[in-house]
Design a protein around this motif. Sequence first.
Motif: not given
Length: 284
Positions: A159-163, A229-230, A253-254
């Motif tokens: 998720g971090c890499l995609l964002s 996050h979280g 905001d995830s």
Amino acid sequence: MTKTYVVSPSFDESITTSYFLSIRSASDGLSFCVLDPVTNTYIAYADIPFRDTSTDHIKTQELLITEKLLNLPYKKVLFMIETPYATLVPSALYDPAKKRELYNLNHSITTDDWILKDQKIKMADAWNIFAIPKFLYYLISNQFDSVSFYQQYSPFVEGCLLSAQNQKQENSIHINLHQNFFDIVVMESRSLKLCNSFKFTNTNDFVYFVLFAFEQLKMSTDNTKIHLHGIYDRQNPNYVALKNYLRNTKITDSSFHFNFSDTLKIKEQVKQEHHNLFNLAICV
């Protein structure tokens, strides 16, 4: 602790073999959601809080028997355990035959009560080696004909890499808070530099370990953005304390790569707290 169970009217029991079921097992209970990959939309979600320290995971056993959604056939079943017991290894250095040896660089298994599993994190070009209790592993394997096992590094890092692909090149730290440990992912110019977990018992411990990571990696506190996050509450003591030391800290905001059925009415707080569960399907 309140149970949450919501199902969209679009959920069709006759075609569940086209759906994806994602399950999260953690110290605070069990959560799961159902994705319709045709519409890329979540159409069911449940969160069942409980505490269970038994070695035979009796609470999970009960849910596997009684929860209707967990007894339907699915196209894919993804099971994620939230645990700090994991090691990330670059693909170039990974040898499945040395899985235990590589895992033991950061952790150790001294009994036969655990099983080592591995999953490739595609965008990071790395393998995630993690430990899962043997009883839980066989419990889930016997419940579902075909199930893939994950640990939270997989959806978190992906998720971090995609964002990061849609952002300008910058240094950033992503921190995922759990009850008694946190995961830290360090990004440098859209590439993964570090992924690790730290156990902590209080806010001072939490801040110390984050600052320790800055010092070890020689990162600038002025030019590095810190994403938490979280958590959702900006009064959270861990957020407040960290922001006192690192002004570039913010609750993020995830980013989700799937939609949510409007009828589920899932609160933003829930999406934040269970962002790894809702992003698990990107690992498929």
